[in-house]
Design a protein around this motif. Sequence first.
Motif, PDB file in Angstrom:
ATOM      1  N   PHE A  78       6.485 -16.153 -24.660  1.00 34.75           N
ATOM      2  CA  PHE A  78       6.060 -17.109 -23.642  1.00 34.75           C
ATOM      3  C   PHE A  78       6.072 -16.464 -22.251  1.00 34.75           C
ATOM      4  O   PHE A  78       5.112 -16.584 -21.479  1.00 34.75           O
ATOM      5  N   THR A  79       7.158 -15.754 -21.942  1.00 35.35           N
ATOM      6  CA  THR A  79       7.276 -15.104 -20.633  1.00 35.35           C
ATOM      7  C   THR A  79       6.221 -14.020 -20.467  1.00 35.35           C
ATOM      8  O   THR A  79       5.599 -13.899 -19.403  1.00 35.35           O
ATOM      9  N   ALA A  80       5.999 -13.241 -21.542  1.00 37.04           N
ATOM     10  CA  ALA A  80       4.983 -12.192 -21.480  1.00 37.04           C
ATOM     11  C   ALA A  80       3.588 -12.787 -21.255  1.00 37.04           C
ATOM     12  O   ALA A  80       2.780 -12.247 -20.489  1.00 37.04           O
ATOM     13  N   GLY A  81       3.307 -13.911 -21.919  1.00 37.20           N
ATOM     14  CA  GLY A  81       2.012 -14.561 -21.736  1.00 37.20           C
ATOM     15  C   GLY A  81       1.801 -15.007 -20.305  1.00 37.20           C
ATOM     16  O   GLY A  81       0.702 -14.854 -19.740  1.00 37.20           O
ATOM     17  N   ASN A  82       2.829 -15.542 -19.674  1.00 34.84           N
ATOM     18  CA  ASN A  82       2.705 -15.975 -18.280  1.00 34.84           C
ATOM     19  C   ASN A  82       2.615 -14.798 -17.319  1.00 34.84           C
ATOM     20  O   ASN A  82       1.914 -14.873 -16.302  1.00 34.84           O
ATOM     21  N   LEU A  83       3.317 -13.706 -17.641  1.00 33.35           N
ATOM     22  CA  LEU A  83       3.166 -12.498 -16.822  1.00 33.35           C
ATOM     23  C   LEU A  83       1.754 -11.936 -16.935  1.00 33.35           C
ATOM     24  O   LEU A  83       1.182 -11.455 -15.945  1.00 33.35           O
ATOM     25  N   LEU A  84       1.183 -11.992 -18.137  1.00 35.64           N
ATOM     26  CA  LEU A  84      -0.195 -11.551 -18.310  1.00 35.64           C
ATOM     27  C   LEU A  84      -1.146 -12.424 -17.501  1.00 35.64           C
ATOM     28  O   LEU A  84      -2.093 -11.920 -16.886  1.00 35.64           O
ATOM     29  N   ALA A  85      -0.887 -13.743 -17.480  1.00 44.17           N
ATOM     30  CA  ALA A  85      -1.708 -14.641 -16.668  1.00 44.17           C
ATOM     31  C   ALA A  85      -1.583 -14.297 -15.187  1.00 44.17           C
ATOM     32  O   ALA A  85      -2.567 -14.369 -14.430  1.00 44.17           O
ATOM     33  N   TRP A  86      -0.375 -13.919 -14.765  1.00 41.30           N
ATOM     34  CA  TRP A  86      -0.134 -13.578 -13.357  1.00 41.30           C
ATOM     35  C   TRP A  86      -0.976 -12.374 -12.920  1.00 41.30           C
ATOM     36  O   TRP A  86      -1.550 -12.372 -11.821  1.00 41.30           O
ATOM     37  N   ILE A  87      -1.063 -11.365 -13.797  1.00 41.81           N
ATOM     38  CA  ILE A  87      -1.779 -10.139 -13.420  1.00 41.81           C
ATOM     39  C   ILE A  87      -3.192 -10.082 -13.999  1.00 41.81           C
ATOM     40  O   ILE A  87      -3.871  -9.073 -13.849  1.00 41.81           O
ATOM     41  N   ALA A  88      -3.623 -11.183 -14.653  1.00 38.46           N
ATOM     42  CA  ALA A  88      -4.926 -11.173 -15.334  1.00 38.46           C
ATOM     43  C   ALA A  88      -6.039 -10.737 -14.380  1.00 38.46           C
ATOM     44  O   ALA A  88      -6.266 -11.393 -13.354  1.00 38.46           O
ATOM     45  N   PRO A  89      -6.754  -9.667 -14.712  1.00 35.97           N
ATOM     46  CA  PRO A  89      -7.821  -9.192 -13.809  1.00 35.97           C
ATOM     47  C   PRO A  89      -9.116  -9.979 -13.938  1.00 35.97           C
ATOM     48  O   PRO A  89      -9.983  -9.890 -13.085  1.00 35.97           O
ATOM     49  N   ASN A  90      -9.235 -10.758 -15.028  1.00 36.44           N
ATOM     50  CA  ASN A  90     -10.492 -11.477 -15.246  1.00 36.44           C
ATOM     51  C   ASN A  90     -10.241 -12.702 -16.132  1.00 36.44           C
ATOM     52  O   ASN A  90      -9.127 -12.937 -16.606  1.00 36.44           O
ATOM     53  N   TYR A  91     -11.297 -13.444 -16.351  1.00 36.91           N
ATOM     54  CA  TYR A  91     -11.233 -14.687 -17.123  1.00 36.91           C
ATOM     55  C   TYR A  91     -10.805 -14.427 -18.559  1.00 36.91           C
ATOM     56  O   TYR A  91     -10.005 -15.170 -19.133  1.00 36.91           O
ATOM     57  N   GLU A  92     -11.322 -13.344 -19.157  1.00 34.14           N
ATOM     58  CA  GLU A  92     -11.009 -13.052 -20.558  1.00 34.14           C
ATOM     59  C   GLU A  92      -9.517 -12.780 -20.748  1.00 34.14           C
ATOM     60  O   GLU A  92      -8.903 -13.241 -21.721  1.00 34.14           O
ATOM     61  N   ALA A  93      -8.925 -12.034 -19.827  1.00 36.73           N
ATOM     62  CA  ALA A  93      -7.492 -11.755 -19.920  1.00 36.73           C
ATOM     63  C   ALA A  93      -6.673 -13.030 -19.752  1.00 36.73           C
ATOM     64  O   ALA A  93      -5.644 -13.223 -20.418  1.00 36.73           O
ATOM     65  N   LEU A  94      -7.137 -13.911 -18.872  1.00 31.91           N
ATOM     66  CA  LEU A  94      -6.445 -15.186 -18.681  1.00 31.91           C
ATOM     67  C   LEU A  94      -6.533 -16.039 -19.946  1.00 31.91           C
ATOM     68  O   LEU A  94      -5.558 -16.710 -20.325  1.00 31.91           O
ATOM     69  N   MET A  95      -7.669 -16.009 -20.625  1.00 28.05           N
ATOM     70  CA  MET A  95      -7.812 -16.724 -21.893  1.00 28.05           C
ATOM     71  C   MET A  95      -6.806 -16.206 -22.920  1.00 28.05           C
ATOM     72  O   MET A  95      -6.143 -16.985 -23.617  1.00 28.05           O
ATOM     73  N   ALA A  96      -6.686 -14.879 -23.024  1.00 30.25           N
ATOM     74  CA  ALA A  96      -5.738 -14.282 -23.976  1.00 30.25           C
ATOM     75  C   ALA A  96      -4.310 -14.693 -23.647  1.00 30.25           C
ATOM     76  O   ALA A  96      -3.512 -14.987 -24.542  1.00 30.25           O
ATOM     77  N   ALA A  97      -3.984 -14.743 -22.354  1.00 31.54           N
ATOM     78  CA  ALA A  97      -2.643 -15.141 -21.936  1.00 31.54           C
ATOM     79  C   ALA A  97      -2.342 -16.574 -22.350  1.00 31.54           C
ATOM     80  O   ALA A  97      -1.233 -16.886 -22.800  1.00 31.54           O
ATOM     81  N   ARG A  98      -3.322 -17.454 -22.212  1.00 33.11           N
ATOM     82  CA  ARG A  98      -3.113 -18.850 -22.586  1.00 33.11           C
ATOM     83  C   ARG A  98      -2.894 -19.008 -24.086  1.00 33.11           C
ATOM     84  O   ARG A  98      -2.073 -19.824 -24.524  1.00 33.11           O
TER      85      ARG A  98
END
Length: 401
Positions: A78-98
């Motif tokens: 869960f924490t890793a997913g939110n950290l990925l959302a924090w640094i997400a460079p684009n929409y696709e990375a944000l989707m993966a984080a969610r």
Amino acid sequence: MPLALWALALSAFAIGTTEFVIVGLIPTIAASVNVSVPSAGLLVSLYALGVAVGAPVLTALTGRIPRKQLLLGMMALFTAGNLLAWIAPNYEALMAARVLTGLAHGVFFSIGSTIATGLVAREKAASAIALMFTGLTVALVTGVPLGTFIGQTFGWQATFLAVSLLGVVAIAGSWWLVPSTIPNSKPSSVMAQLAVLKKPRLLLVYAITALGYGGSFIAFTYLAPILQEVAGFAPSSVGLVMLVYGVSVAFGNIWGGKLADKHGPIRALQVVFSLLAIVLLVLTFSAANPWLAVATVLAWGAVAFGNVPGLQVYVVQRAERDAPNAVDVASGLNIAAFNVGIAIGAWGGGLIVTHLGLMATPWIGALVVVGALGLTTLAGWLDRRDGIDARVGGPRTAGAH
């Protein structure tokens, strides 16, 4: 109550915040990552799909892992997913984080009740579970509006960083406070869960859950754009309206539970769905006036989650009759049905916004909720045909109506 329960409640608070805070940030995220508002709305759908998969499938696959290890692992994911959302460079990375955070959410709440009850004496089990789930309610009242404010003020990335820090604190608390001796419950295989899905009456409950919850999320996913573009609120004010909604939800949950206790789940669900459909229809006309919009959102919160106690009670009642050896599985699949409803509702809401406009979402959501009301009425009729007491879910007693 053991301190370990507070660590679970903090985890639930962090998870509840990250699930629902996205609703208040959709316009901000859409503008930041250069996608349309409906595309940003898919971030709600993908999270919910992660929960729907994580709850039954991953819980079954991880059934033999010690509970504390699994808890810590899911909170780390869960924490890793939110950290990925924090640094997400684009929409696709944000989707993966969610998706990642959704998977962790599904497993956490599947095992959370087992862990909570393992910390206390049997007669305190219900209170232990209630304390853990208090984290979700507090998230709606405080975490979501505060997270929305942070995102509107410092950028949406800051919200996910803040939730990540909560995740770290929750991991530390669970590592320190949760004992390693929590017993595993009997693992539920994927095949056992598929067997539950062969029961027509349980499928009817899942359909009610998906429609009742999904209808609300057709409009709720796009509440922030409605408030900004139709009601005329500034982005910085959306968090305050979300606070109003969250406080109302807290009361609505209590009210819905008492209604189900007093009149039985079917009657309670009929009342809640009727009121929810009316509120959504009213929003179609009240959204243009800021004060009326806030009043409608307040009423919406009071009924939007009021169906949860009735739905959970009813699925357990039906499972005790139709799948007595898989009651926990049936209850877990209802959690998945909630999230399937959210996923389809948010996705369908995006299509509605694209083709019919923002203000078509409330009245179409109302129609979907009316569908849930119709299925609930059908379920009640089938129960009466089978001689089941509508209030307690057992055989009808003399004079019962």
